[in-house]
Scaffold this active site. Structure first.
Site, PDB file in Angstrom:
ATOM      1  N   LEU A 267       0.812  -1.216   0.000  1.00 48.16           N
ATOM      2  CA  LEU A 267       0.000   0.000   0.000  1.00 48.16           C
ATOM      3  C   LEU A 267       0.845   1.266   0.000  1.00 48.16           C
ATOM      4  O   LEU A 267       0.426   2.286  -0.555  1.00 48.16           O
ATOM      5  CB  LEU A 267      -0.936   0.002   1.221  1.00 48.16           C
ATOM      6  N   GLY A 268       1.995   1.259   0.654  1.00 47.42           N
ATOM      7  CA  GLY A 268       2.813   2.458   0.717  1.00 47.42           C
ATOM      8  C   GLY A 268       4.169   2.160   1.307  1.00 47.42           C
ATOM      9  O   GLY A 268       4.419   1.070   1.844  1.00 47.42           O
ATOM     10  N   ASP A 269       5.035   3.179   1.188  1.00 46.71           N
ATOM     11  CA  ASP A 269       6.398   3.033   1.704  1.00 46.71           C
ATOM     12  C   ASP A 269       6.774   4.326   2.410  1.00 46.71           C
ATOM     13  O   ASP A 269       6.592   5.418   1.854  1.00 46.71           O
ATOM     14  CB  ASP A 269       7.360   2.748   0.545  1.00 46.71           C
ATOM     15  N   GLY A 270       7.274   4.211   3.654  1.00 42.86           N
ATOM     16  CA  GLY A 270       7.620   5.382   4.435  1.00 42.86           C
ATOM     17  C   GLY A 270       9.068   5.380   4.852  1.00 42.86           C
ATOM     18  O   GLY A 270       9.873   4.554   4.390  1.00 42.86           O
ATOM     19  N   THR A 271       9.396   6.333   5.744  1.00 42.44           N
ATOM     20  CA  THR A 271      10.780   6.483   6.190  1.00 42.44           C
ATOM     21  C   THR A 271      11.222   5.287   7.006  1.00 42.44           C
ATOM     22  O   THR A 271      12.346   4.789   6.851  1.00 42.44           O
ATOM     23  CB  THR A 271      10.907   7.765   7.027  1.00 42.44           C
ATOM     24  N   TYR A 272      10.327   4.830   7.865  1.00 45.26           N
ATOM     25  CA  TYR A 272      10.716   3.785   8.817  1.00 45.26           C
ATOM     26  C   TYR A 272      10.181   2.415   8.448  1.00 45.26           C
ATOM     27  O   TYR A 272      10.549   1.431   9.088  1.00 45.26           O
ATOM     28  CB  TYR A 272      10.233   4.153  10.221  1.00 45.26           C
ATOM     29  N   GLY A 273       9.293   2.326   7.468  1.00 46.82           N
ATOM     30  CA  GLY A 273       8.741   1.022   7.127  1.00 46.82           C
ATOM     31  C   GLY A 273       7.825   1.108   5.927  1.00 46.82           C
ATOM     32  O   GLY A 273       7.512   2.193   5.417  1.00 46.82           O
ATOM     33  N   SER A 274       7.370  -0.048   5.488  1.00 45.45           N
ATOM     34  CA  SER A 274       6.428  -0.142   4.370  1.00 45.45           C
ATOM     35  C   SER A 274       5.134  -0.780   4.869  1.00 45.45           C
ATOM     36  O   SER A 274       5.140  -1.531   5.855  1.00 45.45           O
ATOM     37  CB  SER A 274       7.021  -0.984   3.229  1.00 45.45           C
TER      38      SER A 274
ATOM     39  N   ASP B 195       3.385  14.695  13.807  1.00 47.89           N
ATOM     40  CA  ASP B 195       3.450  14.492  12.348  1.00 47.89           C
ATOM     41  C   ASP B 195       2.041  14.399  11.756  1.00 47.89           C
ATOM     42  O   ASP B 195       1.760  13.520  10.942  1.00 47.89           O
ATOM     43  CB  ASP B 195       4.249  13.226  12.026  1.00 47.89           C
TER      44      ASP B 195
END
Length: 629
Positions: A10-17, A125
Site C-alpha cells: 500500500l505504501g512506503d515510508g521512512t521507517y517502514g512499508s 506528524d
C-alpha cells in the site's frame, strides 16, 4: 506471520512499508506495517514510541493496533485496515466538500487528538497522509512513529512533521515545543479540506514562513516575543506583510469556520486553543433547540419555565367600553412585541393560548398551564358583542382582526361568529350584486356598465344601488378608482361594438374585458350583454367584435343601420322605454365624459379606416366634438 497472507503493498515510508493483508482465520482485511530496521530483542521492540503510545490509546478515531509480531529479527505491526488516507480522498475530489462533511471530518480529527493529548502524548506528524479514512464519514489518526510524551523533557528534534503543516516555532528551530504544534497542523488540514489545496505550500522552511506571513501578516514583537527571539537567533529578517482576510482565501467557509481557523493558526502557541477547547467552538454547536442556551438545553422544560416566569398576557379593558375592548384585542401583538422575549419553547402553543389567557383572566381563574388545553376556544361573549356593534367602525383594521381570529384555533362551530365581525360590508356588496343581476330594468344595467348616477331615483332597485355606490365611495377601494380612471380616459370610435367595452386610452395598457369579472364586476358584465342584445335587435346589420382590423368596414357605412348614430329626442327619465333610443336618452354623469371620437393618430394603435363622405345626412362627429386629451 503464517496466519496472514499479503495481497499487495500500500505504501512506503521512512521507517517502514505498509502491506495489505488478510487474516486466514477470519478473512478480515488488515494493514501490515513492516519496520525497515531489524530488532534483536523484545525489549528493544517494546521501547518503540509507536508501540508504547498505541498500547495506551484505544479510541474510535485512532487507528487500532491489533498485534505486534517479531519474526526473524523483523518487526511487524498488524493494524485494522482503512480504505484510504485523507490526501487520497482530497486528491480524487472533483468538487468541493459540503461544509457538513468538513465539519464531520474536523470533529473526528479533534476528538482523536484531544484523546491523545489527554493521555500525555502529542503526534508531531499530523498531515493528510497520516489520517486514514473510510470515505468522509470515518477518519482515524495513524502513524505514531514520531509521537512523543508531553511529560518527556526537551530538547526535541527540530525536524518534525511535513514542512507544509509545520508550526512556526518548529520552522524557527525551536526545541521547546509541545502539543500546540498538532493544533497548528489541524488548522492547515482544515483549510486544505475546504479548498482542496495546501494553505502554506512552501518549497523550503524559509519559504513556508514567507507564505505564512503572506496569509496571516507579519507578527508584531508584542504579539509573539519568543518568535522574534528565535528569528534573531537564526539571523532571520521578517518580511513585512499585511494580513489577508481568510474569508477571501476560503470563500466556501462559514463565519464560524473562519473564527475557528483563525484561532487554530495563531502565531503564538500559547494563544492557540487546545483540541478539547476547539471542540467547544460555535462551529461544532449544532442541533440544540432554538431559543434555549446550551446550559439550559439539558434541563427539563419545567425548570426553564420556572426560570423565565409565566408566559406574558394582556389584560382586557373593562366591559363597559366595548370599542376599547376591540382595540385592546387588536393591539395585543405590538404590545407583546415590545416586551422582552424570555423563552421560545414551542412558540406556536404560546400564540394559540393568548385568547384563552384573556378568558382565564376575565373569569378570575389562575394563569393557564404552559401547555394549555384547547377545549376553551370561544372568545368572551362581551368582546364578541362589542365587535359586532362596531364592525363598521373597525373596517380599516379588518385584516388584523382576521389574523387574530385565525390564530385562536377556532373549531367548526365558531366560524359562524366571523360573519358578525368583518363580513357585513362584503355581504352587503354581494346582496347588491345579486339584486342587480336579477333586475330587469335596462337603464340600471346600462348605468352599471358606465358607472352613471341619475339625478333622481328611478324604479324600485335604484335606492339600493345608490346606497351601495355611496358605500363604495366611502370605502376607498382599488376596484372603483381603477374603473373611474379607466372611464375618464376612454375614447369612442364610431362603429365599435359595445361588446368590447369602452375603448381604453391608446397611451395606456389595454385592459381586456375578461379581467373585469375577475375583479369582482361580474354583475356589470351581465348588464353589458343585455345592452348589446338590445342594440343588435334594433339594427339588422352585423357588427364585428374584433375591433379595428385591416379589412374592417365601419358600421356607419352600412345602409341598414339607420338612425343609430343620429341625434335623437331625449325621452323622460321616469319611464324608460325598452328601445335603444331610451338608452341613448340617459344623460351622462356631470364631470365625466361620455362617448368621444378618436383623437388624432397615436403610435401603437391600429390605423383608422379612410375618411368617407357623410351618408344619409349624418353629422361629422369629429368636427362637432373636437378631440379632447
Amino acid at each position: 506471520m503464517n496466519r496472514y497472507t499479503t495481497i499487495k503493498q500500500l505504501g512506503d515510508g521512512t521507517y517502514g512499508s505498509v502491506l495489505l493483508g488478510r487474516s486466514i482465520e477470519s478473512g478480515e482485511l488488515i494493514a501490515i506495517k513492516k519496520m525497515k530496521r531489524k530488532f534483536y530483542s523484545w525489549e528493544e521492540c517494546m521501547n518503540l514510541r509507536e508501540v508504547k503510545s498505541l498500547k495506551k490509546l484505544n479510541h474510535a478515531n485512532i487507528v487500532k493496533l491489533k498485534e505486534v509480531i517479531r519474526e526473524n529479527d523483523h518487526l511487524y505491526f498488524i493494524f485494522e485496515y482503512m480504505k484510504e488516507n485523507l490526501y487520497q480522498l482530497i486528491k480524487e475530489r472533483n468538487k468541493l466538500f459540503p461544509e457538513s462533511a468538513i465539519r464531520n471530518i474536523m470533529y473526528q480529527i479533534l476528538q482523536g487528538l484531544a484523546f491523545i493529548h489527554k493521555h500525555g502524548f502529542f503526534h508531531r506528524d499530523l498531515k493528510p497522509e497520516n489520517l486514514l479514512c473510510m470515505g468522509p464519514e470515518l477518519v482515524k489518526i495513524a502513524d505514531f512513529g514520531l509521537a512523543r510524551e508531553i511529560r518527556s523533557r526537551p530538547p526535541y528534534t527540530d525536524y518534525v512533521s511535513t514542512r507544509w503543516y509545520r508550526a512556526p516555532e518548529v520552522l524557527l528551530r525551536s526545541t521547546n515545543y509541545s502539543s500546540p504544534i498538532d493544533v497548528w497542523a489541524v488548522g492547515c488540514i482544515m483549510a486544505e479540506v475546504y479548498t482542496l489545496r495546501p494553505l502554506f505550500p512552501g518549497a523550503s522552511e524559509i519559504d513556508t514562513i514567507f507564505k505564512i506571513c503572506q496569509v496571516l501578516g507579519t507578527p508584531k514583537k508584542t504579539d509573539w516575543p519568543e518568535g522574534y527571539q528565535l528569528s534573531s537567533a537564526m539571523n532571520f529578517i521578517w518580511p513585512q506583510c499585511i494580513p489577508n482576510n481568510l474569508k477571501t482565501l476560503i470563500p466556501n467557509a462559514s463565519s464560524e469556520a473562519i473564527q475557528l481557523l483563525r484561532d487554530l493558526l495563531q502565531w503564538d502557541p500559547k494563544k492557540r486553543p487546545t483540541a478539547s477547547q476547539a471542540l467547544r467552538y460555535p462551529y461544532f454547536q449544532i442541533g440544540h433547540p432554538l431559543g434555549i442556551s446550551t446550559q439550559d438545553s439539558g434541563k427539563p422544560q419545567k425548570d426553564v419555565q420556572d426560570k423565565t416566569g409565566p408566559p406574558p398576557y394582556v389584560k382586557p379593558a373593562p366591559p363597559a367600553q366595548a370599542p376599547t375592548k376591540a382595540h385592546t384585542l387588536i393591539s395585543s401583538r405590538p404590545n407583546q412585541a415590545s416586551q422582552p422575549h424570555q423563552h421560545f419553547v414551542y412558540p406556536y402553543k404560546g400564540e394559540a393560548s393568548r385568547t384563552e389567557q384573556l378568558s382565564h383572566v376575565q373569569e378570575g381563574q389562575p394563569n393557564p398551564p404552559f401547555f394549555p388545553s384547547l377545549h376553551n376556544k370561544n372568545l368572551p361573549p362581551k368582546i364578541l358583542a362589542g365587535l359586532e356593534q362596531k364592525s363598521g367602525d373597525m373596517k380599516p383594521k379588518s385584516r388584523r382582526r382576521w389574523g387574530l381570529i385565525s390564530r385562536s384555533t377556532k373549531g367548526s362551530d365558531d366560524w359562524a361568529d366571523l360573519a358578525d365581525l368583518d363580513f357585513s360590508s362584503s355581504l352587503t356588496r354581494i346582496d347588491v350584486k345579486n339584486k342587480k343581476r336579477q333586475s330587469d330594468d335596462p337603464l340600471c344595467r346600462f348605468e352599471s356598465v358606465l358607472d352613471l348616477k341619475p339625478s333622481e331615483p328611478v324604479g324600485t332597485g335604484t335606492s339600493v344601488s345608490t346606497q351601495a355606490s355611496s358605500q363604495r365611495r366611502d370605502t376607498p377601494t382599488l376596484q372603483s378608482t381603477a374603473k373611474q380612471h379607466y372611464l375618464k380616459h376612454s375614447r369612442y370610435l364610431p362603429g365599435i361594438n359595445i361588446r368590447n367595452g369602452v375603448l381604453p386610452n391608446p397611451g395606456k395598457d389595454f385592459l381586456p374585458s375578461s379581467s373585469w369579472s375577475s375583479s369582482g364586476l361580474s354583475g356589470k358584465s351581465s348588464g353589458t350583454v343585455s345592452v348589446v342584445s338590445k342594440i343588435t335587435s334594433v339594427g339588422s346589420g352585423s357588427t364585428s367584435s374584433t375591433g379595428l382590423t385591416g379589412s374592417y368596414i365601419p358600421s356607419f357605412l352600412k345602409k341598414e343601420v339607420g338612425s343609430v348614430m343620429q341625434r335623437v329626442q331625449l325621452a323622460p327619465l321616469a319611464a324608460p322605454s325598452p328601445g335603444y333610443s331610451s338608452l341613448k336618452a340617459v344623460r351622462p354623469h356631470p364631470g365625466r365624459p361620455f362617448f368621444h371620437t378618436q383623437p388624432r393618430s397615436t403610435p401603437g394603435l391600429i390605423p383608422r379606416p379612410p375618411a368617407v363622405q357623410p351618408v344619409h345626412g349624418r353629422i361629422d362627429w369629429s368636427s362637432k366634438y373636437p378631440s379632447r386629451r
